[in-house]
Scaffold this motif. Structure first.
Motif, PDB file in Angstrom:
ATOM      1  N   GLU A  49      38.139 -62.841 -44.333  1.00  0.00           N
ATOM      2  CA  GLU A  49      37.388 -61.920 -45.183  1.00  0.00           C
ATOM      3  C   GLU A  49      37.343 -60.550 -44.498  1.00  0.00           C
ATOM      4  OE1 GLU A  49      35.994 -62.567 -48.143  1.00  0.00           O
ATOM      5  OE2 GLU A  49      36.403 -64.726 -48.233  1.00  0.00           O
ATOM      6  N   PHE A  50      38.007 -59.565 -45.107  1.00  0.00           N
ATOM      7  CA  PHE A  50      38.032 -58.216 -44.536  1.00  0.00           C
ATOM      8  C   PHE A  50      36.934 -57.352 -45.163  1.00  0.00           C
ATOM      9  CE2 PHE A  50      42.273 -59.371 -43.112  1.00  0.00           C
ATOM     10  CZ  PHE A  50      42.334 -58.743 -41.867  1.00  0.00           C
ATOM     11  N   TYR A  51      36.113 -56.817 -44.313  1.00  0.00           N
ATOM     12  CA  TYR A  51      34.990 -55.975 -44.748  1.00  0.00           C
ATOM     13  C   TYR A  51      35.479 -54.670 -45.359  1.00  0.00           C
ATOM     14  CZ  TYR A  51      31.191 -52.575 -44.097  1.00  0.00           C
ATOM     15  OH  TYR A  51      30.260 -51.592 -44.278  1.00  0.00           O
ATOM     16  N   LYS A  52      34.822 -54.288 -46.481  1.00  0.00           N
ATOM     17  CA  LYS A  52      35.110 -52.997 -47.104  1.00  0.00           C
ATOM     18  C   LYS A  52      33.834 -52.457 -47.758  1.00  0.00           C
ATOM     19  CE  LYS A  52      37.343 -50.610 -50.860  1.00  0.00           C
ATOM     20  NZ  LYS A  52      37.725 -50.728 -52.259  1.00  0.00           N
ATOM     21  N   PRO A  53      33.394 -51.259 -47.360  1.00  0.00           N
ATOM     22  CA  PRO A  53      32.244 -50.651 -48.039  1.00  0.00           C
ATOM     23  C   PRO A  53      32.574 -50.400 -49.509  1.00  0.00           C
ATOM     24  CG  PRO A  53      32.664 -49.575 -45.933  1.00  0.00           C
ATOM     25  CD  PRO A  53      33.832 -50.469 -46.211  1.00  0.00           C
ATOM     26  N   GLU A  54      31.600 -50.603 -50.368  1.00  0.00           N
ATOM     27  CA  GLU A  54      31.840 -50.563 -51.807  1.00  0.00           C
ATOM     28  C   GLU A  54      32.372 -49.217 -52.296  1.00  0.00           C
ATOM     29  OE1 GLU A  54      29.532 -51.919 -55.903  1.00  0.00           O
ATOM     30  OE2 GLU A  54      28.403 -51.553 -54.061  1.00  0.00           O
ATOM     31  N   ASN A  55      31.898 -48.119 -51.710  1.00  0.00           N
ATOM     32  CA  ASN A  55      32.266 -46.793 -52.208  1.00  0.00           C
ATOM     33  C   ASN A  55      33.526 -46.229 -51.552  1.00  0.00           C
ATOM     34  OD1 ASN A  55      30.967 -46.595 -49.746  1.00  0.00           O
ATOM     35  ND2 ASN A  55      30.166 -44.539 -50.140  1.00  0.00           N
ATOM     36  N   PHE A  56      34.257 -47.063 -50.831  1.00  0.00           N
ATOM     37  CA  PHE A  56      35.464 -46.586 -50.163  1.00  0.00           C
ATOM     38  C   PHE A  56      36.673 -46.693 -51.095  1.00  0.00           C
ATOM     39  CE2 PHE A  56      34.805 -46.309 -45.348  1.00  0.00           C
ATOM     40  CZ  PHE A  56      33.559 -45.740 -45.525  1.00  0.00           C
ATOM     41  N   PRO A  57      37.744 -45.944 -50.795  1.00  0.00           N
ATOM     42  CA  PRO A  57      38.930 -45.940 -51.667  1.00  0.00           C
ATOM     43  C   PRO A  57      39.551 -47.326 -51.822  1.00  0.00           C
ATOM     44  CG  PRO A  57      39.036 -44.151 -50.080  1.00  0.00           C
ATOM     45  CD  PRO A  57      37.902 -45.019 -49.655  1.00  0.00           C
ATOM     46  N   GLN A  58      40.227 -47.522 -52.924  1.00  0.00           N
ATOM     47  CA  GLN A  58      40.925 -48.789 -53.174  1.00  0.00           C
ATOM     48  C   GLN A  58      41.973 -49.034 -52.088  1.00  0.00           C
ATOM     49  OE1 GLN A  58      42.810 -48.965 -56.986  1.00  0.00           O
ATOM     50  NE2 GLN A  58      43.506 -51.083 -56.740  1.00  0.00           N
ATOM     51  N   ASP A  59      42.051 -50.274 -51.637  1.00  0.00           N
ATOM     52  CA  ASP A  59      43.004 -50.721 -50.613  1.00  0.00           C
ATOM     53  C   ASP A  59      42.727 -50.145 -49.224  1.00  0.00           C
ATOM     54  OD1 ASP A  59      44.289 -52.180 -52.566  1.00  0.00           O
ATOM     55  OD2 ASP A  59      45.821 -50.656 -52.946  1.00  0.00           O
ATOM     56  N   ASN A 113      41.018 -62.113 -48.215  1.00  0.00           N
ATOM     57  CA  ASN A 113      40.162 -61.591 -49.278  1.00  0.00           C
ATOM     58  C   ASN A 113      39.439 -60.322 -48.835  1.00  0.00           C
ATOM     59  OD1 ASN A 113      40.519 -63.981 -51.066  1.00  0.00           O
ATOM     60  ND2 ASN A 113      39.389 -65.015 -49.425  1.00  0.00           N
ATOM     61  N   THR A 114      38.962 -59.574 -49.817  1.00  0.00           N
ATOM     62  CA  THR A 114      38.142 -58.392 -49.549  1.00  0.00           C
ATOM     63  C   THR A 114      36.675 -58.790 -49.616  1.00  0.00           C
ATOM     64  OG1 THR A 114      39.778 -56.868 -50.475  1.00  0.00           O
ATOM     65  CG2 THR A 114      37.509 -56.091 -50.355  1.00  0.00           C
ATOM     66  N   ASP A 115      35.941 -58.485 -48.551  1.00  0.00           N
ATOM     67  CA  ASP A 115      34.504 -58.768 -48.511  1.00  0.00           C
ATOM     68  C   ASP A 115      33.775 -57.468 -48.829  1.00  0.00           C
ATOM     69  OD1 ASP A 115      32.018 -59.835 -48.138  1.00  0.00           O
ATOM     70  OD2 ASP A 115      32.136 -59.882 -45.948  1.00  0.00           O
ATOM     71  N   LEU A 116      33.496 -57.256 -50.106  1.00  0.00           N
ATOM     72  CA  LEU A 116      32.911 -56.003 -50.558  1.00  0.00           C
ATOM     73  C   LEU A 116      31.492 -55.832 -50.022  1.00  0.00           C
ATOM     74  CD1 LEU A 116      33.853 -53.636 -52.327  1.00  0.00           C
ATOM     75  CD2 LEU A 116      32.678 -54.716 -54.255  1.00  0.00           C
ATOM     76  N   ASP A 117      31.302 -54.758 -49.286  1.00  0.00           N
ATOM     77  CA  ASP A 117      30.006 -54.426 -48.675  1.00  0.00           C
ATOM     78  C   ASP A 117      29.497 -55.505 -47.715  1.00  0.00           C
ATOM     79  OD1 ASP A 117      29.331 -51.853 -49.209  1.00  0.00           O
ATOM     80  OD2 ASP A 117      27.838 -52.292 -50.730  1.00  0.00           O
ATOM     81  N   GLY A 118      30.389 -56.392 -47.281  1.00  0.00           N
ATOM     82  CA  GLY A 118      30.001 -57.409 -46.311  1.00  0.00           C
ATOM     83  C   GLY A 118      29.078 -58.476 -46.858  1.00  0.00           C
ATOM     84  N   GLN A 119      29.153 -58.724 -48.178  1.00  0.00           N
ATOM     85  CA  GLN A 119      28.268 -59.716 -48.786  1.00  0.00           C
ATOM     86  C   GLN A 119      28.491 -61.106 -48.205  1.00  0.00           C
ATOM     87  OE1 GLN A 119      28.753 -59.477 -53.048  1.00  0.00           O
ATOM     88  NE2 GLN A 119      28.360 -57.277 -53.107  1.00  0.00           N
ATOM     89  N   ALA A 120      29.760 -61.500 -48.066  1.00  0.00           N
ATOM     90  CA  ALA A 120      30.061 -62.828 -47.511  1.00  0.00           C
ATOM     91  C   ALA A 120      29.661 -62.903 -46.043  1.00  0.00           C
ATOM     92  CB  ALA A 120      31.544 -63.143 -47.678  1.00  0.00           C
ATOM     93  N   ALA A 121      29.918 -61.829 -45.309  1.00  0.00           N
ATOM     94  CA  ALA A 121      29.568 -61.804 -43.881  1.00  0.00           C
ATOM     95  C   ALA A 121      28.076 -62.027 -43.688  1.00  0.00           C
ATOM     96  CB  ALA A 121      29.990 -60.474 -43.270  1.00  0.00           C
ATOM     97  N   ARG A 122      27.276 -61.425 -44.536  1.00  0.00           N
ATOM     98  CA  ARG A 122      25.824 -61.602 -44.422  1.00  0.00           C
ATOM     99  C   ARG A 122      25.407 -63.024 -44.756  1.00  0.00           C
ATOM    100  NH1 ARG A 122      26.343 -56.260 -46.401  1.00  0.00           N
ATOM    101  NH2 ARG A 122      25.386 -54.739 -44.986  1.00  0.00           N
ATOM    102  N   LEU A 132      30.815 -55.753 -36.970  1.00  0.00           N
ATOM    103  CA  LEU A 132      31.444 -55.976 -38.267  1.00  0.00           C
ATOM    104  C   LEU A 132      30.856 -55.072 -39.345  1.00  0.00           C
ATOM    105  CD1 LEU A 132      33.443 -57.669 -39.917  1.00  0.00           C
ATOM    106  CD2 LEU A 132      31.610 -59.324 -40.274  1.00  0.00           C
ATOM    107  N   LEU A 133      29.543 -54.946 -39.362  1.00  0.00           N
ATOM    108  CA  LEU A 133      28.850 -54.147 -40.360  1.00  0.00           C
ATOM    109  C   LEU A 133      28.144 -52.976 -39.693  1.00  0.00           C
ATOM    110  CD1 LEU A 133      27.245 -57.120 -42.331  1.00  0.00           C
ATOM    111  CD2 LEU A 133      29.445 -56.031 -42.749  1.00  0.00           C
ATOM    112  N   GLY A 134      27.687 -52.044 -40.503  1.00  0.00           N
ATOM    113  CA  GLY A 134      26.929 -50.923 -39.958  1.00  0.00           C
ATOM    114  C   GLY A 134      27.767 -49.873 -39.282  1.00  0.00           C
ATOM    115  N   ARG A 135      29.058 -49.783 -39.620  1.00  0.00           N
ATOM    116  CA  ARG A 135      29.943 -48.782 -39.021  1.00  0.00           C
ATOM    117  C   ARG A 135      30.372 -47.748 -40.058  1.00  0.00           C
ATOM    118  NH1 ARG A 135      34.884 -50.813 -36.061  1.00  0.00           N
ATOM    119  NH2 ARG A 135      34.670 -48.830 -35.005  1.00  0.00           N
ATOM    120  N   GLU A 136      29.526 -47.546 -41.073  1.00  0.00           N
ATOM    121  CA  GLU A 136      29.896 -46.664 -42.168  1.00  0.00           C
ATOM    122  C   GLU A 136      30.194 -45.249 -41.699  1.00  0.00           C
ATOM    123  OE1 GLU A 136      27.534 -48.812 -42.185  1.00  0.00           O
ATOM    124  OE2 GLU A 136      27.804 -50.112 -43.928  1.00  0.00           O
TER     125      GLU A 136
END
Length: 225
Positions: free
Chosen positions: A113-123, A142-151, A213-217
């Motif tokens: 599961e690769f972390y991706k902030p929701e408001n970031f560009p596609q891909d 898979n894409t882990d949008l906003d780290g939901q799965a990680a949490r 993993l998270l909090g590096r926005e």
């Protein structure tokens, strides 16, 4: 005072100054060498500390979380890795995962599961790490949008894995590298392989070495430009 007297006074004084300069030069190079060696040791100490300092300890749920959009595999163990797509340390974790999967893709359902902030560009998350993980036979990426799965799984450090059995019960969690960014024999990979070959493992948790993993926005925003 005649010239002869001046010569007798100044000549000894001039001769005495030469040994003092020689003494200074004699100790200059050893002193610089000591300082340089000290700097090198200090830098090595910082690097060693960085490589061997694990991420925050994570605690995955003992049972596969019901809130998850995916479920565990009821026929073979399920391994989930959580990764930051721009963490250089994670390259070693993916390499170790490849070694584990070489044991037999049919023995393990592996997902990254690769972390991706929701408001970031596609891909944005589809970096070379994504491609490396996707190229491993038997691994689903898979894409882990906003780290939901990680949490949901309590993942806090890139490279963290959670291994569940066919009943959805946690059997191992932690990292599969021995230090930050280094491959090779380590307790995490050994624990996973022991479980796959024997159905159990004496070790159920290890430290994870990687980037947060998270909090590096704030850091990630620079990548949008």
């Amino acid at each position: 005072m005649n010239i002869s007297s001046i010569w007798h006074i100044e000549k000894p004084l001039g001769l005495k100054s030469i040994p003092s300069r020689r003494i200074g030069n004699r100790y200059l190079i050893p002193s610089l060498t000591i300082v340089w060696a000290g700097l090198i040791l200090s830098v090595m100490g910082v690097l060693w500390s960085y490589q061997t300092t694990p991420g925050a300890v994570a605690h995955s749920p003992t049972q596969w979380p019901t809130e998850s959009q995916t479920t565990w595999n009821a026929f073979r163990p399920t391994l989930v890795m959580f990764a930051h797509p721009r963490c250089p340390c994670t390259r070693a974790s993916i390499s170790e995962l490849e070694q584990i999967m070489a044991y037999g893709p049919e023995r393990l359902d592996a997902r990254v599961e690769f972390y991706k902030p929701e408001n970031f560009p596609q891909d944005w998350e589809k970096t070379d790490l994504w491609k490396a993980a996707a190229a491993i036979p038997g691994v689903t990426v898979n894409t882990d949008l906003d780290g939901q799965a990680a949490r949901l799984f309590g993942a806090t450090t890139s490279g963290y894995i959670a291994l569940y059995d066919t009943r959805g019960e946690l059997v191992f969690h932690g990292g599969i590298t021995g230090s930050r960014g280094h491959t090779g024999a380590n307790r995490g990979s050994s624990a996973v392989l022991d479980y796959l070959s024997q159905g159990n493992s004496a070790r159920h948790q290890t430290y994870t070495f990687g980037c947060p993993l998270l909090g590096r926005e704030e850091t990630c925003r620079q990548d949008q430009k």
